[in-house]
Every structure is written in structure tokens, then in C-alpha cells.
Design a protein around this motif. Structure first.
Motif, PDB file in Angstrom:
ATOM      1  N   LEU A  91       0.914  -1.159  -0.268  1.00  0.00           N
ATOM      2  CA  LEU A  91       0.047  -0.013  -0.013  1.00  0.00           C
ATOM      3  C   LEU A  91       0.818   1.505   0.124  1.00  0.00           C
ATOM      4  CD1 LEU A  91      -2.961  -0.863   2.761  1.00  0.00           C
ATOM      5  CD2 LEU A  91      -2.831  -1.147   0.100  1.00  0.00           C
ATOM      6  N   LEU A  92       1.797   1.302   1.023  1.00  0.00           N
ATOM      7  CA  LEU A  92       2.737   2.695   0.890  1.00  0.00           C
ATOM      8  C   LEU A  92       3.525   2.871  -0.644  1.00  0.00           C
ATOM      9  CD1 LEU A  92       4.178   2.463   4.446  1.00  0.00           C
ATOM     10  CD2 LEU A  92       2.350   3.687   3.577  1.00  0.00           C
ATOM     11  N   PRO A  93       3.634   4.157  -0.717  1.00  0.00           N
ATOM     12  CA  PRO A  93       4.310   4.339  -1.918  1.00  0.00           C
ATOM     13  C   PRO A  93       5.767   4.192  -1.753  1.00  0.00           C
ATOM     14  CG  PRO A  93       2.678   6.301  -1.203  1.00  0.00           C
ATOM     15  CD  PRO A  93       2.648   5.413  -0.255  1.00  0.00           C
ATOM     16  N   ARG A  94       6.548   4.174  -2.686  1.00  0.00           N
ATOM     17  CA  ARG A  94       7.836   3.537  -2.712  1.00  0.00           C
ATOM     18  C   ARG A  94       8.729   4.541  -1.811  1.00  0.00           C
ATOM     19  NH1 ARG A  94      11.309   0.239  -5.558  1.00  0.00           N
ATOM     20  NH2 ARG A  94       9.313  -0.165  -6.874  1.00  0.00           N
ATOM     21  N   ALA A  95       8.465   5.914  -2.100  1.00  0.00           N
ATOM     22  CA  ALA A  95       8.979   6.880  -1.297  1.00  0.00           C
ATOM     23  C   ALA A  95       9.045   6.831   0.121  1.00  0.00           C
ATOM     24  CB  ALA A  95       8.563   8.471  -1.817  1.00  0.00           C
ATOM     25  N   TRP A  96       7.780   6.489   0.575  1.00  0.00           N
ATOM     26  CA  TRP A  96       7.326   6.463   2.146  1.00  0.00           C
ATOM     27  C   TRP A  96       8.080   5.262   2.611  1.00  0.00           C
ATOM     28  CZ3 TRP A  96       1.570   8.040   3.074  1.00  0.00           C
ATOM     29  CH2 TRP A  96       1.499   9.032   2.805  1.00  0.00           C
ATOM     30  N   SER A 150       7.756  15.396  19.686  1.00  0.00           N
ATOM     31  CA  SER A 150       7.734  16.306  18.835  1.00  0.00           C
ATOM     32  C   SER A 150       8.083  16.068  17.475  1.00  0.00           C
ATOM     33  CB  SER A 150       8.059  17.870  19.392  1.00  0.00           C
ATOM     34  OG  SER A 150       9.585  17.683  19.711  1.00  0.00           O
ATOM     35  N   ASP A 151       9.256  15.672  17.601  1.00  0.00           N
ATOM     36  CA  ASP A 151      10.118  15.062  16.537  1.00  0.00           C
ATOM     37  C   ASP A 151       9.275  14.082  15.747  1.00  0.00           C
ATOM     38  OD1 ASP A 151      12.352  16.665  16.654  1.00  0.00           O
ATOM     39  OD2 ASP A 151      13.348  15.131  18.099  1.00  0.00           O
ATOM     40  N   VAL A 152       8.645  13.084  16.154  1.00  0.00           N
ATOM     41  CA  VAL A 152       7.929  12.015  15.536  1.00  0.00           C
ATOM     42  C   VAL A 152       6.661  12.640  14.802  1.00  0.00           C
ATOM     43  CG1 VAL A 152       6.696  10.127  16.110  1.00  0.00           C
ATOM     44  CG2 VAL A 152       8.581  10.201  17.309  1.00  0.00           C
ATOM     45  N   PHE A 153       6.095  13.364  15.568  1.00  0.00           N
ATOM     46  CA  PHE A 153       4.777  14.071  14.770  1.00  0.00           C
ATOM     47  C   PHE A 153       5.260  15.014  13.777  1.00  0.00           C
ATOM     48  CE2 PHE A 153       2.806  12.771  19.049  1.00  0.00           C
ATOM     49  CZ  PHE A 153       1.807  12.026  18.506  1.00  0.00           C
ATOM     50  N   ALA A 154       6.239  15.777  13.871  1.00  0.00           N
ATOM     51  CA  ALA A 154       6.733  16.685  12.932  1.00  0.00           C
ATOM     52  C   ALA A 154       7.254  15.753  11.795  1.00  0.00           C
ATOM     53  CB  ALA A 154       7.873  17.555  13.561  1.00  0.00           C
ATOM     54  N   GLY A 155       7.773  14.693  11.940  1.00  0.00           N
ATOM     55  CA  GLY A 155       8.141  13.756  10.830  1.00  0.00           C
ATOM     56  C   GLY A 155       6.799  13.173  10.248  1.00  0.00           C
ATOM     57  N   ILE A 156       5.913  13.098  10.827  1.00  0.00           N
ATOM     58  CA  ILE A 156       4.739  12.478  10.304  1.00  0.00           C
ATOM     59  C   ILE A 156       4.269  13.748   9.380  1.00  0.00           C
ATOM     60  CG2 ILE A 156       2.250  11.916  10.700  1.00  0.00           C
ATOM     61  CD1 ILE A 156       3.402  10.626  13.059  1.00  0.00           C
ATOM     62  N   VAL A 157       4.176  14.872   9.699  1.00  0.00           N
ATOM     63  CA  VAL A 157       3.779  16.131   8.873  1.00  0.00           C
ATOM     64  C   VAL A 157       4.728  16.368   7.717  1.00  0.00           C
ATOM     65  CG1 VAL A 157       3.615  18.412   8.826  1.00  0.00           C
ATOM     66  CG2 VAL A 157       2.833  17.257  10.841  1.00  0.00           C
ATOM     67  N   ILE A 158       5.976  16.125   7.856  1.00  0.00           N
ATOM     68  CA  ILE A 158       6.810  16.145   6.934  1.00  0.00           C
ATOM     69  C   ILE A 158       6.624  15.164   5.787  1.00  0.00           C
ATOM     70  CG2 ILE A 158       9.652  15.950   6.116  1.00  0.00           C
ATOM     71  CD1 ILE A 158      10.022  17.593   8.774  1.00  0.00           C
ATOM     72  N   ASN A 159       6.536  13.805   6.291  1.00  0.00           N
ATOM     73  CA  ASN A 159       6.295  12.989   5.305  1.00  0.00           C
ATOM     74  C   ASN A 159       5.014  12.941   4.722  1.00  0.00           C
ATOM     75  OD1 ASN A 159       8.603  10.205   5.514  1.00  0.00           O
ATOM     76  ND2 ASN A 159       8.517  11.620   7.566  1.00  0.00           N
ATOM     77  N   THR A 161       3.329  16.042   3.776  1.00  0.00           N
ATOM     78  CA  THR A 161       3.466  17.081   2.847  1.00  0.00           C
ATOM     79  C   THR A 161       4.446  16.684   1.876  1.00  0.00           C
ATOM     80  OG1 THR A 161       4.861  18.151   4.457  1.00  0.00           O
ATOM     81  CG2 THR A 161       2.353  18.479   4.485  1.00  0.00           C
ATOM     82  N   GLU A 162       5.463  15.807   1.974  1.00  0.00           N
ATOM     83  CA  GLU A 162       6.669  15.846   1.045  1.00  0.00           C
ATOM     84  C   GLU A 162       7.315  17.129   0.627  1.00  0.00           C
ATOM     85  OE1 GLU A 162       4.827  12.794  -1.678  1.00  0.00           O
ATOM     86  OE2 GLU A 162       6.026  11.443  -0.550  1.00  0.00           O
ATOM     87  N   ALA A 205      10.480  21.099  10.513  1.00  0.00           N
ATOM     88  CA  ALA A 205       8.940  21.532  10.300  1.00  0.00           C
ATOM     89  C   ALA A 205       8.864  22.782  10.444  1.00  0.00           C
ATOM     90  CB  ALA A 205       8.121  20.774  11.244  1.00  0.00           C
ATOM     91  N   LYS A 206       9.746  23.639  11.103  1.00  0.00           N
ATOM     92  CA  LYS A 206       9.520  25.095  11.378  1.00  0.00           C
ATOM     93  C   LYS A 206      10.622  25.889  10.587  1.00  0.00           C
ATOM     94  CE  LYS A 206       8.314  24.203  16.348  1.00  0.00           C
ATOM     95  NZ  LYS A 206       8.830  24.390  17.664  1.00  0.00           N
ATOM     96  N   ALA A 207      11.375  25.389   9.955  1.00  0.00           N
ATOM     97  CA  ALA A 207      12.455  26.184   9.355  1.00  0.00           C
ATOM     98  C   ALA A 207      11.761  26.503   7.942  1.00  0.00           C
ATOM     99  CB  ALA A 207      13.687  25.362   9.195  1.00  0.00           C
ATOM    100  N   LYS A 208      12.611  27.471   7.046  1.00  0.00           N
ATOM    101  CA  LYS A 208      12.395  27.558   5.426  1.00  0.00           C
ATOM    102  C   LYS A 208      13.220  26.566   4.910  1.00  0.00           C
ATOM    103  CE  LYS A 208      13.698  31.831   6.005  1.00  0.00           C
ATOM    104  NZ  LYS A 208      13.954  33.265   5.409  1.00  0.00           N
ATOM    105  N   ILE A 209      12.514  26.113   4.209  1.00  0.00           N
ATOM    106  CA  ILE A 209      13.162  24.953   3.327  1.00  0.00           C
ATOM    107  C   ILE A 209      12.969  25.165   1.932  1.00  0.00           C
ATOM    108  CG2 ILE A 209      13.172  22.470   2.733  1.00  0.00           C
ATOM    109  CD1 ILE A 209      11.718  21.911   5.142  1.00  0.00           C
TER     110      ILE A 209
END
Length: 490
Positions: A91-96, A150-159, A161-162, A205-209
């Protein structure tokens, strides 16, 4: 069914072998084999009364009872693992799947649910009390590992929104690097210095990327130059636009541009922006572009200098000498020799798209670019092919001037250009008084020939194979300029 426990543990052993030995090599085929083994284990358990939703039978035989309990608990854990693998593979995309974050978080939740179910159904422990106790324990642990959560939940947001993926070149908080790993806690960047930088997901998650890999075929290069406020902006912008024309690596679409960015009390900032089609070209093009800007600004009479200090006025004589000193062919000349040679330079102006040198032509003068951009191309069966571009401070025609060798390239102007030329007769007069300079020029010419190969200056057939290129060039120069052997031997 006879011996269900032996058969069940045998199926588990086969599953462990398939898992640890990675047989077969294909992930999908291995998953289906393990699913088949799990369904076989389920059939054995349910058909023999070893239901994973109740305690194991054989209460009167303690060894058999606990063996059944262990097998039922293994069923729960095996099911949790296969559910995680099925989600990951199917089910998961290759990138994930590469980033592992969703797989790890989902696997932890499923294993926790399987452990609670095994405790409740198989061991018949008071799950409600356990859940209540675990809830209080979870609060304590949550307070203790706030930053990690906070890192875990921020990682979920980053993954979700990609904003970037593994392999992308990104800039996070002014730090640039290539994304080599993304996990539940942090993003790992490989910097240009070859170091690994670990950026916590909460910080990312808070930085300008800035994702330099999207779009994938366009990458920007920007330079900011400070010029004195007394210089007319149009002169600076014209010089910078010629500098952008001087590189054939820069993309034409999107179009490069130069602009006045901002003014300060002591300077005016100009920005030069260009684009390349490969991230690996950015460093080389940035250095080349800065060199081109410097040369074209110098040719326009605009010098990068300490602000607040008045620029020295250049006379026509100084201009010619400064131009000769920028040509590597005359590096060995003294100041007096440069001054004497500069007097023989003549100025020539050309409009854009004017051919300066045709193929198979023996140049009778040395041309030095004062301003403008010229294109150097070769004629092939498929048509003309540009091999380089020539800008201020660069010279061509030295092989024809010194040794009478024909050039196999075509040189034409891309922009309005100003060239200073040194004629053969003037060069002959100079070399007769300074024959040692001819040898030094031949050494440099032989070196450049080794670097360029036969493309721009092919060696004629009359060259003797038992002579070095330098010796052959010395003979050609001596004959062409009628230099005496006695002078050359000094």
C-alpha cells in the motif's frame, strides 16, 4: 489432528528461516510465502482447539499448556508483523517505504495492540487495569520525552506534505545538503564538505526549506556584487548581461538576468541570476560566472574595490598595458617589455554576429578581447558546434602569429565587441630584440597545445617525429620571423 504443537512450532521455524535468510530474494514473493505460512499456522491452531482468543487447553499437563500459550502469543506477534509488512509492501508509496517513518510508527502501534490482545485473550490478564496503568505511565513517559515526540509528529507532517525526498538537494536554515536518510526522529543531510548533518524533524518542520531539486531540470545560481554608487547603473547592467552571455553552460530558458537589488549608504548591490540543468554544475558555474562578471566589469571600467576609495583614472596607455598583463602568453614579460609592446596594439570594434576568424585561416595578428563575448565553434558533418566562448582578457591567434599555423575553428562575435590586435610585423620587430621571449612563448604554446589537443591547432604533416613539439615550434617561429640563431642561443 495429531501433534498440533509440533506442527505449529515447525511452521514458525520455517517462517523464521524464510525471514532471516531472505528466501526468496523478491520481497513480494517472500511476503506471500510468509502469509501462506501464517494461514497454515492459523488452520493448525483453530482445528486443534488452540484458539488465540482463549487460553490454551491441556491445563492438567503444564508443559503442553505453556507450549500452547507460547504458540498462541507467537500467532499474535506473527500476525502483527505480517500486517505491517503487507501495508509497507502493498500500500505505501515507494518514497514512504524508503523513509521508514510510517512503517516504524504503524508497526509500533500494531505490535502494542497485539501485545495487549495476547495478554488479554491468551493469558487472561485484567487488561482494563493494565490499560489504566499504562495510560498513567504513558503520561509520565510523554512528559519525559516531549522533544522526541515532537520530532515524531513533525516527521509525520513532513512525510505527509513531502517538501523533500531522499536524494533531493535542500537548504534548511541556511544549511545546504543532500537528503540521504529520513526516519522518525530526524533528516540526515550530506553537506558539500562531505559531512553528515542531522536535522531534527521538529526543527525542519519550523524552518524555511528550499528544495533545489524541484523542478528537477532547473537549478538557480545567484551572485550579489557591490559596486560604488558613482557608477552609472546602465553601464553595470550591460557588463553583467555580457557576462551572462559569456557562458554556454547557462540555460537560455529560464532566461538569466541581472538587476539592481538594493542601495545602501556606500554601495549599490547588483544581483546576477542564472540557471543550470544539473545540480552538480552549480559550483563550477558559480565560480565561472563570478570570473566573467569581474572581467566584463573591468572591461567596462567598473572595478570591484574597497568602497569609499576613489577609482584611479586609466589612460589609454594604461588600458593597453593592463590588457596585455591579463594575457597568459605575456606573463614572462617585464614591465618595460609590456609597455613597449602595448604601443603597437590597435583597437578594432565589431558588431554582433560578425565573423572574426574563418576555419583553415592563418591569423596574421594576435587578437585580445577587451570587451564583449565571442563564440568559438568547429564545423562538423552535422553542422557547426560551439566548443567555448571567449571574453575579456582572453586572446586567440597566437599560433598563427608565432608559427604560421592555421586555426581549425570559426570565431565570431555574440555581442558588440572591442578587440586589440598585435600585427605580425610589430611582433617580429619585438622578437628580434627579445628572442628569449620567443622561446618562452613557444613553451607556453606547446603546453596549451598539449591541453587542447588537435582541435584548435593541428600539427601539419611536415613536423618531424623525432623532434619535440617545442623544438618544432621554435623552428617555425625562427623561420617565420627571420630570427638569427645567434640571438636565439643567448
Amino acid at each position: 489432528m495429531k501433534y498440533p504443537l509440533i506442527l505449529g512450532f515447525g511452521i514458525v521455524a520455517v517462517d523464521v528461516v524464510v525471514w532471516r535468510a531472505k528466501l526468496p530474494g523478491n520481497d513480494l514473493a517472500r511476503l506471500f510465502i510468509r502469509l501462506a505460512l501464517f494461514f497454515a499456522l492459523s488452520g493448525v491452531l483453530f482445528s486443534s482447539g488452540l484458539s488465540p482468543f482463549t487460553q490454551a487447553p491441556y491445563a492438567d499437563v503444564i508443559e503442553l499448556h505453556w507450549s500452547g500459550q507460547i504458540l498462541e502469543i507467537i500467532w499474535w506477534l506473527m500476525g502483527a508483523r505480517l500486517l505491517t509488512l503487507s501495508l509497507d509492501t502493498l500500500l505505501l508509496p515507494r518514497a514512504w517505504r524508503k523513509q521508514r517513518l510510517f512503517s516504524d510508527v504503524f508497526g509500533a502501534v500494531v505490535f502494542l495492540a497485539a501485545a495487549v490482545a495476547a495478554l488479554g485473550f491468551v493469558l487472561e490478564l485484567p487488561v482494563r487495569g493494565l490499560v489504566a496503568t499504562s495510560g498513567a505511565l504513558a503520561i509520565v513517559l510523554g512528559l519525559a520525552i516531549q522533544s522526541t515526540l515532537s520530532d515524531v509528529f513533525a516527521g509525520i507532517v513532513i512525510n505527509t506534505t513531502e517538501p523533500y525526498a531522499i536524494g533531493d538537494w535542500v537548504t534548511i536554515d541556511d544549511v545546504e545538503g543532500k537528503v540521504v536518510e529520513m526516519n522518525w526522529r530526524a533528516t540526515h543531510l550530506l553537506t558539500g564538505q562531505g559531512n553528515t548533518l542531522i536535522v531534527p524533524n521538529a526543527v525542519a518542520a519550523k524552518a524555511k526549506i528550499t528544495n533545489n531539486s524541484r523542478p528537477g531540470d532547473v537549478h538557480g545560481v545567484a551572485l550579489v556584487l557591490e559596486i560604488g554608487p558613482e557608477v552609472r547603473p546602465r553601464s553595470v547592467l550591460d557588463a553583467l548581461e555580457r557576462a551572462l552571455t559569456g557562458s554556454n553552460v547557462i540555460l537560455s530558458t529560464p532566461a538569466p538576468y541581472a538587476r539592481m537589488k538594493r542601495t545602501t549608504a556606500n554601495s549599490v548591490q547588483y544581483e546576477v541570476v542564472a540557471f543550470v540543468d544539473d545540480m552538480n554544475k552549480k559550483l563550477a558555474v558559480s565560480n565561472e560566472l563570478f570570473d566573467l562578471c569581474y572581467r566584463h566589469l573591468t572591461a567596462a571600467g567598473v572595478a570591484l574595490r574597497a568602497l569609499g576609495v576613489a577609482a584611479p583614472a586609466l589612460t589609454s596607455h594604461d588600458e593597453k598595458e593592463a590588457l596585455l598583463r591579463r594575457v597568459s602568453l605575456f606573463d614572462s614579460l617585464s614591465s618595460e617589455e609590456v609597455s613597449r609592446l602595448a604601443k603597437h596594439l590597435t583597437r578594432h570594434e565589431y558588431q554582433a554576429n560578425h565573423q572574426i576568424l574563418a576555419p583553415d585561416t592563418v591569423p596574421d595578428s594576435l587578437s585580445i578581447v577587451h570587451s564583449g563575448v565571442l563564440s568559438v565553434s568547429v564545423v562538423e558533418a552535422a553542422g557547426p558546434r560551439e566548443i567555448s566562448r571567449v571574453g575579456p582578457g582572453e586572446a586567440f591567434g597566437e599560433a598563427g602569429l608565432l608559427a604560421g599555423i592555421a586555426m581549425q575553428v570559426s570565431i565570431s562575435t555574440l555581442t558588440p565587441s572591442v578587440l586589440f590586435q598585435l600585427a605580425k610585423d610589430d611582433m617580429t620587430s619585438f622578437l628580434k630584440d627579445h628572442p628569449e621571449v620567443a622561446k618562452q612563448m613557444c613553451q607556453l604554446l606547446a603546453y596549451r597545445q598539449d591541453k587542447l589537443g588537435k582541435l584548435a591547432m593541428p600539427m601539419p604533416a611536415e613536423r618531424e617525429h623525432d623532434h619535440s613539439l617545442f623544438q618544432w615550434l621554435i623552428g617555425k617561429v625562427w623561420n617565420r620571423h627571420a630570427l638569427s640563431d645567434d640571438a636565439g642561443s643567448n
